[in-house]
Structure formats: C-alpha cells, structure tokens
Design an enzyme around this catalytic site. Structure first.
Site, PDB file in Angstrom:
ATOM      1  N   CYS A   2       0.841  -1.195   0.000  1.00  0.00           N
ATOM      2  CA  CYS A   2       0.000   0.000   0.000  1.00  0.00           C
ATOM      3  C   CYS A   2       0.881   1.251   0.000  1.00  0.00           C
ATOM      4  CB  CYS A   2      -0.883   0.001   1.239  1.00  0.00           C
ATOM      5  SG  CYS A   2      -1.823  -1.523   1.437  1.00  0.00           S
ATOM      6  N   LEU A  51      -3.737  -1.498  -1.350  1.00  0.00           N
ATOM      7  CA  LEU A  51      -3.703  -2.662  -2.221  1.00  0.00           C
ATOM      8  C   LEU A  51      -4.187  -3.827  -1.370  1.00  0.00           C
ATOM      9  CD1 LEU A  51      -2.871  -3.996  -4.938  1.00  0.00           C
ATOM     10  CD2 LEU A  51      -0.651  -4.465  -3.889  1.00  0.00           C
ATOM     11  N   ASN A  75       1.391   0.079   5.751  1.00  0.00           N
ATOM     12  CA  ASN A  75       1.747  -0.600   4.506  1.00  0.00           C
ATOM     13  C   ASN A  75       2.500  -1.849   4.926  1.00  0.00           C
ATOM     14  OD1 ASN A  75       2.716  -1.419   1.988  1.00  0.00           O
ATOM     15  ND2 ASN A  75       4.486  -0.063   2.121  1.00  0.00           N
ATOM     16  N   GLY A  76       1.954  -3.015   4.645  1.00  0.00           N
ATOM     17  CA  GLY A  76       2.710  -4.203   5.027  1.00  0.00           C
ATOM     18  C   GLY A  76       1.879  -5.458   5.127  1.00  0.00           C
ATOM     19  N   VAL A 267      10.948 -12.515 -17.466  1.00  0.00           N
ATOM     20  CA  VAL A 267      11.098 -11.454 -18.469  1.00  0.00           C
ATOM     21  C   VAL A 267      12.499 -11.512 -19.067  1.00  0.00           C
ATOM     22  CG1 VAL A 267      11.911  -9.680 -16.842  1.00  0.00           C
ATOM     23  CG2 VAL A 267      10.692  -8.982 -18.928  1.00  0.00           C
ATOM     24  N   THR A 316      23.091   0.453 -11.297  1.00  0.00           N
ATOM     25  CA  THR A 316      22.761  -0.972 -11.278  1.00  0.00           C
ATOM     26  C   THR A 316      21.285  -1.189 -10.946  1.00  0.00           C
ATOM     27  OG1 THR A 316      24.998  -1.399 -10.516  1.00  0.00           O
ATOM     28  CG2 THR A 316      23.444  -3.204 -10.317  1.00  0.00           C
ATOM     29  N   ARG A 319      19.153  -0.327 -14.045  1.00  0.00           N
ATOM     30  CA  ARG A 319      19.291  -1.393 -15.058  1.00  0.00           C
ATOM     31  C   ARG A 319      18.399  -2.588 -14.728  1.00  0.00           C
ATOM     32  NH1 ARG A 319      25.866  -2.056 -15.471  1.00  0.00           N
ATOM     33  NH2 ARG A 319      26.329  -0.262 -16.831  1.00  0.00           N
TER      34      ARG A 319
END
Length: 510
Positions: A2, A51, A75-76, A267, A316, A319
């Site tokens: 969340c 969420l 949030n958690g 992916v 990094t 990327r």
C-alpha cells in the site's frame, strides 16, 4: 504493498492542509489502487492508498483499536497476525486484516510491541489520548519509508519520496529497523539481532535446519486472499522460491481459493539466458509459465517512468528495475496482485562473485552484514517500487527475519568459496536443497553460476543503455560533472544521464 502518508502537527489552516494531504496521497495511488482513506484529528492527518491482499472486503484503512482512540495507517503484511490476536482475547477486532493487530498491540504493550511483529511493514500510529504518534519501519527495509520536517514544525512521513519532497525543508530515508516516537523526540533502533554487531558466529552448518527455515519463510508468505505467482529467472534463488512454493501450495487456503497449480513469470530479451533457464525450471516444477519479452527500445522508453517510480539514480538498480517494471505491468494485467521473489540470498550467503576474494571468514562475514544493512537502498527498493508502480506486491522469503537469524548464525567458514573443495558461491544453500530422493531442482540448475539480473535478461540490454546515454551526454558535460553534481558525482555517461532525469523529478537537496 500500500501507500501511506502522514502529516503530523502542522499549524496552518486545517482545510487547506487536508486538501494538500489528499493531493499528495494521490501521488501514491499506484501503490494502492483498491481504496483511499484519510483520517483527521486536529492537526494530524493519516492517509492511505490500499492494495487489498488480505481481507479485501473489510480491511480498509485507517484501522482502530476498540474505542477508536488509537489510529493506524499501515503498509505491510503481518504474517503472525493470527497468533498475535490470540495474545489479546479481550480485544474486539473489526476486520480480518493482518494489520488490524497493530493498534491493539500498542494499547496492550506500548511502544515495545514492534519486535513482536513477524512481517514487513511501515506504519504511522496516532494515540489521540495524548496526541502522541509513533512511526516504524520493518527490520530490513523491505517496505520503503521517508521522513521529512516542515518549517511550520510539522513532521511528514510517506511511503515514497514524491509524497513529501515538495513540502519539507529537510527529508531523509526513514532507517530500517527503527521507530520514531514523538514522546521521545527522535529515532531509535528496535531491531537488534545478534548479527548486527558483526561478531563472528560459530554455529555449525546443518543442512536440514537451513532447509526447514527457508521452507517456513516461503510457507508463511502463502498467506493471501488474491491470485498470486512467483517470479522465476531460472537462477538459483528464484528457482528455489518457485520449487518450495510449488511443493507446499497444495492444501493451503490460497490453493483452495485459486487452485493448486502455481503460476510463474519471467522477463527477458528474445533468446536471453534467463528465458531459457526459467522455462526449464517451470517444466520441471509443472508451473503455468508466462514468458514476457521486451526490446532494448522498450526498456529505454520506460527509463523516465522507472526513475520516477523507484526514486534513485543508482545505475545498477535502474538497469535491473526496468525489466522488472515492464514485467510487473504484464503480470498485473493478468489479474495477479502478489508475487514471491528471490531477492536477498546473495547478501546473506555472500553470493556475489567478488566474495571469492574474501581473505578469511571474518571479512566474509563482515561484508555480508554490510550488504544486508544496505539492502533497503538497492534490491529491496527495486523489488518493492518496480512492482508497486503497477499495484503489484512482491514478497521476499530470503529476507524473512527468522531465516536471516538462522543464516547469519552459521559459522562463515562454511559460506566461504573454496573451488579446491568444489564449493562455489552459496554452496551452503545449494547443498541444503540437494535432495537425491525428492529433488527440488535439476542438478545443473541447483549448481548454476550466478548471473546479474540485468545480464540474465539479455547481454545486449546493458550495451543498449550505454549507447543511449552516449547520445545524450557529451564529453564536455562529463568534464563539469563534479560542479553540477558535487554530491555522488556520476563517473559514467550512463550515470550522468540517470542523474539528470532524477534531478528533474526530485530537485530538492535531500
């Protein structure tokens, strides 16, 4: 995951501040597309973007204790919430949300309850009985959190930088494993495990203890009321996560709701090493496998969005975040809201290839401690924000609090890379899951050499990024880099390119 935002103790017009808090909270809506809530008490404001993973029907926030005097925005995920509820038989819980326990625990135990929570969390709690507040962040910093101070005496707390950077005179990362108490006027560390002092442990390596600890870490993360899957790159870490999840999914509440066949996601660029390895693991485990392809141009086109969401200019991290960001959008489009991922293993086991240079076990152990303490700035930040950008939650069992305690108590002599004895990086983890009778993975996957995530998705990805940066950053710009960016001066054109984008979104001096 969340999004939370809190404004605590401002002195200006309350209606204008409420409007501003709502406006800033909407900047976090991607983190919680299912519900928005705000609570105001005097000059305190708690906002939440939800969420819904556990109890989607009734777990909307903010959450309260019995008499509604204690309010919390969280949030958690609290994995031991059912056990914690049993400690408080006299309390009435309004929802089935795992986070509902927090206000009640504070009422029962005061500020010292935070270490009782087994899970990942960032929360702000307001006690209206004395107008005090408490904020805390989980042990490793798996959930992001920032804190800032306004000129009017206010304190701001937000899940993301974009929720407070425009309104604070000074802001910083809220450190993991800490709490901020208005009663005591500052930050203090609540997380104090034995490994934090970096003293060298001496517990002998036991394959079954390690295996069981990791299985427990995965099993507790199967707590969900929504469709979920696993991220599978075909490397050791994600493959073990997928294998253990597939093995224990049947019989869980999640399997009864969503079916016992696991979904896996990967992916990569066409023909990349990860796609090939992940397909092989998926076939071995019998998962429903989803393979997503992207082009170098797709990734370059997403860079600005990625930097806006992950809020860093670290080369990094950007990327590796970009393919994850693109994949998360595809996963969410399939109706999946939670994934289990393999971050953290390289830090706790010393899995990076440079660990073979460790001269002794003491330096090996010290470096693993340092890497864990920095995770919130790198891999945790990537895994959380690249997925949360699309309202997807990533869970990371390798960073389970109990599992870290088990791994970091092993005598580091066992973790050392010794090629003459056939021990490659993360040998203790590989050996723990090397089961001849009921194999977790094919042998060559179990002993596959490490790939960086951004290499594994396709080697031309990094080359494409460097070439793109060359087009936008001149040699003259690099000559002046130290004057333009005196703090953390970029040393490459790729780094300079990312820094320019970051500074456009977040121009303030943090």
């Amino acid at each position: 995951m969340c999004g939370i935002l809190a404004l605590l103790g401002c002195s200006d017009d309350s209606q204008a501040k409420r409007v501003r808090v709502l406006e800033l909270s909407r900047r976090l809506k991607h983190r919680g597309p299912d519900w928005s809530g705000i609570f105001q008490y005097g000059d305190f404001y708690l906002a939440h973007q939800r969420l819904a993973i556990i109890d989607p029907a009734s777990g909307d926030q903010p959450l309260f204790n019995d008499d509604k005097k204690i309010v919390v925005t969280v949030n958690g995920e609290i994995y031991n919430h059912e056990k914690l509820r049993k400690l408080m038989p006299n309390h009435k819980f309004r929802t089935g949300s795992d986070c509902d326990v927090i206000a009640h625990l504070y009422e029962e135990y005061g500020e010292n309850f935070v270490d009782m929570l087994d899970g990942v969390f960032s929360f702000v709690l307001l006690d209206t009985r004395d107008n005090s507040f408490l904020a805390a962040r989980d042990a490793i910093g798996i959930t992001p959190l920032y804190i800032g101070w306004g000129l009017d005496g206010s304190v701001w707390i937000s899940s993301e930088l974009k929720g407070l950077n425009d309104d604070c005179e000074h802001f910083e990362v809220f450190p993991p494993g800490h709490l901020y108490s208005s009663k005591n006027g500052g930050l203090r560390r609540w997380y104090n495990p034995a490994w934090f002092s970096e003293a060298i442990p001496s517990t002998p390596y036991d394959t079954l203890v390690l295996r069981r600890a990791f299985e427990n870490a995965v099993i507790k993360r199967l707590m969900t009321d929504v469709p979920f899957g696993v991220l599978l790159s075909g490397g050791l870490d994600s493959s073990l996560v997928a294998s253990v999840t597939a093995r224990y999914l049947a019989g869980t509440k999640a399997a009864k709701q969503w079916g016992a066949q696991l979904h896996s996601f990967c992916v990569g660029l066409e023909g990349s090493p990860d796609l090939k390895a992940a397909k092989e693991v998926a076939d071995f485990l019998g998962t429903v496998h989803h393979e997503f392809h992207f082009t170098v141009q797709d990734g370059i086109d997403a860079i600005e969005d990625v930097i806006y969401h992950i809020e860093t200019y670290d080369v990094t991290t950007i990327r590796a975040s970009t393919p994850m960001f693109l994949m998360s959008r595809k996963i969410k489009s399939l109706g999946v809201k939670m994934v289990i991922s393999g971050e953290g293993a390289d830090e706790i086991f010393g899995g990076y290839l440079y660990f073979h240079k460790a001269p002794n076990k003491e330096e090996f152990h010290t470096e693993t401690c340092r890497k864990i303490k920095a995770l919130h700035q790198y891999d945790c930040l990537r895994a959380n924000k690249a997925t949360s950008a699309w309202g997807l939650e990533a869970r990371v069992p390798f960073l389970d609090k109990e599992f870290i305690n088990v791994v970091m108590s092993i005598d580091p002599e066992w973790k050392m890379i010794k090629h003459d004895q056939g021990r490659i990086e993360k040998w203790v983890l590989r050996k723990a899951f090397d089961d001849e009778e009921q194999p977790y993975l094919p042998k060559h996957i179990l002993y596959r050499q490490k790939e960086q995530f951004s290499d594994g998705v396709g080697y031309s990805w990094i080359d494409g990024l460097k070439a793109h940066a060359e087009l936008h950053v001149t040699d003259r710009m690099m000559l002046n880099a130290a004057h333009i960016f005196p703090h953390n001066t970029p040393t490459t054109k790729e780094g300079y390119y990312y820094r320019m984008i970051f500074e456009r979104f977040f121009p303030q001096q943090a």
